[in-house]
Design an enzyme around this catalytic site. Sequence first.
Site, PDB file in Angstrom:
ATOM      1  CG  HIS A  16      -0.155   0.038   2.520  1.00 44.11           C
ATOM      2  ND1 HIS A  16       0.269   1.228   3.008  1.00 44.11           N
ATOM      3  CD2 HIS A  16       0.131  -0.898   3.153  1.00 44.11           C
ATOM      4  CE1 HIS A  16       1.237   0.940   4.379  1.00 44.11           C
ATOM      5  NE2 HIS A  16       1.056  -0.213   4.533  1.00 44.11           N
ATOM      6  CD  GLU A  28       1.652  -5.445   8.288  1.00 43.15           C
ATOM      7  OE1 GLU A  28       1.917  -6.661   7.996  1.00 43.15           O
ATOM      8  OE2 GLU A  28       2.415  -4.611   7.836  1.00 43.15           O
TER       9      GLU A  28
END
Length: 167
Positions: A7, A82
């Site tokens: 990202h 994550e």
Amino acid sequence: MMLYVRHGQTDYNSSNLWMGSIDSPLNKEGCIQAENLATELSGISIDKIYSSPLIRACETAKFVAEKQKKSPEIVILPGLRERCFGELEGTVKDEVNRKNLALYAGVESEGEFARRIEYSMSSIDKKGLILIVSHSAVFRCLIEKLGYSTTPSLEKIMNCQVVQLNI
């Protein structure tokens, strides 16, 4: 073929803070990175995008999808989120806490994390050109624990860096 991208930048990234499961959006630089990534990938036809459910990954995936000639489906895979860094989240990263993650409360174990990522990867339909938008710890797990490699060869991935993921 599978491509992997981390990202775009967030304020946590630029401040060197543990982010993990904190749902932080892209900052101004992250939006610029994602826009540049989308432009870079606009010349290829992505069939499907798999994204972490965290906003920073979803925003990056949307930038890419919007610049495609034929907008690919974005599939949110919860398992691509994550790693949870427990009590470290929101604190400054340093060499001591990096080397001693298991000593901190609430940190997702390496084994649990690797199993989650492996399961998520097994659920991806690998037909066509696939883009995975996720996180740095997910990337390291794929390379260090699950036997994936990249083209070009990398051990660390930067914000909005894209690589080919090889099984």
